[in-house]
Design an enzyme around this catalytic site. Structure first.
Site, PDB file in Angstrom:
ATOM      1  N   HIS A   1       0.949  -1.301   0.015  1.00  0.00           N
ATOM      2  CA  HIS A   1       0.070  -0.040   0.140  1.00  0.00           C
ATOM      3  C   HIS A   1       0.902   1.385  -0.011  1.00  0.00           C
ATOM      4  O   HIS A   1       2.098   1.143  -0.037  1.00  0.00           O
ATOM      5  CB  HIS A   1      -1.028  -0.137   1.198  1.00  0.00           C
ATOM      6  CG  HIS A   1      -0.249  -0.206   2.399  1.00  0.00           C
ATOM      7  ND1 HIS A   1       0.522   0.668   2.990  1.00  0.00           N
ATOM      8  CD2 HIS A   1      -0.209  -1.351   3.082  1.00  0.00           C
ATOM      9  CE1 HIS A   1       0.985   0.328   4.254  1.00  0.00           C
ATOM     10  NE2 HIS A   1       0.735  -1.024   4.198  1.00  0.00           N
TER      11      HIS A   1
ATOM     12  N   GLY B   1       1.887   3.087   2.267  1.00  0.00           N
ATOM     13  CA  GLY B   1       2.960   3.044   3.447  1.00  0.00           C
ATOM     14  C   GLY B   1       4.293   2.494   2.851  1.00  0.00           C
ATOM     15  O   GLY B   1       5.240   3.128   3.080  1.00  0.00           O
ATOM     16  N   HIS B   2       4.044   1.255   2.115  1.00  0.00           N
ATOM     17  CA  HIS B   2       5.371   0.618   1.636  1.00  0.00           C
ATOM     18  C   HIS B   2       5.905   1.371   0.373  1.00  0.00           C
ATOM     19  O   HIS B   2       7.032   1.439   0.215  1.00  0.00           O
ATOM     20  CB  HIS B   2       4.824  -0.633   1.045  1.00  0.00           C
ATOM     21  CG  HIS B   2       4.415  -1.560   1.902  1.00  0.00           C
ATOM     22  ND1 HIS B   2       2.941  -1.930   2.243  1.00  0.00           N
ATOM     23  CD2 HIS B   2       4.835  -2.407   2.984  1.00  0.00           C
ATOM     24  CE1 HIS B   2       2.953  -3.169   2.878  1.00  0.00           C
ATOM     25  NE2 HIS B   2       3.904  -3.283   3.483  1.00  0.00           N
TER      26      HIS B   2
ATOM     27  N   MET C   1      -2.298   3.461   7.236  1.00  0.00           N
ATOM     28  CA  MET C   1      -2.137   2.492   6.273  1.00  0.00           C
ATOM     29  C   MET C   1      -1.505   1.215   6.910  1.00  0.00           C
ATOM     30  O   MET C   1      -0.473   1.147   7.523  1.00  0.00           O
ATOM     31  CB  MET C   1      -1.461   2.908   5.259  1.00  0.00           C
ATOM     32  CG  MET C   1      -2.260   4.118   4.459  1.00  0.00           C
ATOM     33  SD  MET C   1      -2.080   4.086   2.754  1.00  0.00           S
ATOM     34  CE  MET C   1      -2.978   5.553   2.249  1.00  0.00           C
TER      35      MET C   1
END
Ligand code: PAF
Length: 292
Positions: A41, A43-44, A191
């Site tokens: 997502h 965040g990654h 997230m």
């Protein structure tokens, strides 16, 4: 630095990856590494973008590590979609996706573990016995397989970040840990791959986590010093969600994770809450207005 967006090359074997990265290392170019369990997502992706901006070659690992899940946890249903994840990474220009198999990471006879100490004993470590042993072991293995110069971790898993930093320092590992801020949905929810488990109603209720952190942050900025009052107020906000069950809400020293009673310097607020059975964690730095 590679300038073009392209589909990352996928490797599953350590020796293939080492061979691929040999030239990079010998050419004095840097390797940035983002370890993940997939279900990528924003965040990654923010970690991957940072690695892309700061390093010559970017490696992302995708491996759902069985040893960091406890009995009855979500290992079996953890979302796995390598094609979709690889597609997301190609937009950023990742060079290598390392997707090892279980036998590559834990070959028959595997019997050596990293046992983190005090940093892993409280909070997540207490609620999820053995979790950080599994995390530290797999992260050390991944570091040894990839050999990165810089490794990127989200602050969303705050205690994990501290456990890994401790391990890197304790074992003199020759790499830099690069932390990055939590990425949030527009309504504040941090997230997480586990947000996908929430029903629409529980997704709505999950807003109480970030609401409680934002409230605490405002309280501290406007002079509240009592950790007890902050925890009580946060619990009251979380209790507004009918299906919330709190594992912990804490105000702690940001370096040691030991609870504080009076907030006169920056502290970390940590929480873990189940919403309709889905376990979510979040945290925030609380900064008193007069603090340096
Ligand atoms: O944060 C995660 O996704 C995992 O704990 C990690 C660091 C990839 C180890 O499996």
């Amino acid at each position: 630095m590679s300038l073009h967006k392209h589909t990352p090359r996928i490797v599953t074997r350590t020796h293939e990856l080492r061979l691929a990265l040999k030239g990079v290392r010998e050419g004095g170019r840097t390797i940035g590494f983002v370890p993940t369990m997939g279900a990528l997502h924003e965040g990654h992706l923010s970690l991957v973008r940072a690695a892309r901006a700061e390093c010559d070659t970017v490696v992302v690992s995708i491996y759902v590590n069985p040893t960091q899940f406890g009995q009855g946890e979500d290992f079996d249903r953890y979302p796995r979609d390598l094609d979709a994840d690889t597609q997301r990474l190609s937009d950023i220009g990742v060079d290598w996706v390392f997707a090892p198999t279980d036998t590559e990471v834990y070959p028959p006879g595997f019997d050596t573990w990293v046992q983190p100490g005090k940093m892993a004993a409280s909070w997540e470590g207490k609620c999820r016995p053995g979790h950080f042993r599994g995390v530290a072991t797999v992260v050390l293995k991944l570091f040894s397989m990839v050999g990165p110069d810089r490794a990127y971790f989200g602050e969303k898993d705050y205690q994990q970040l501290l456990v890994i930093r401790r391990m890197v320092s304790d074992f003199n590992l020759p790499l830099t840990i690069c932390p990055h801020p939590t990425v949030r949905e527009p309504d504040g929810l941090a997230m997480s791959s586990r947000n996908a488990y929430l029903s629409p109603e529980h997704r709505r209720q999950a807003r109480v986590l970030s609401q409680s952190l934002f409230w605490a942050s405002e309280q501290v900025a406007s002079g509240e010093q009592s950790a007890e009052k902050l925890v009580t107020g946060m619990r009251q906000i979380i209790a507004k969600a009918p299906d919330a069950a709190i594992d912990y809400v804490a105000i702690v020293d940001p370096d040691t994770l030991v609870p504080v009673s009076t907030v006169t310097t920056p502290v970390q607020s940590l929480l873990a809450v189940r919403i309709g059975g889905v376990r979510l964690i979040d945290n925030a730095r609380l900064i008193p207005s007069a603090s340096p």
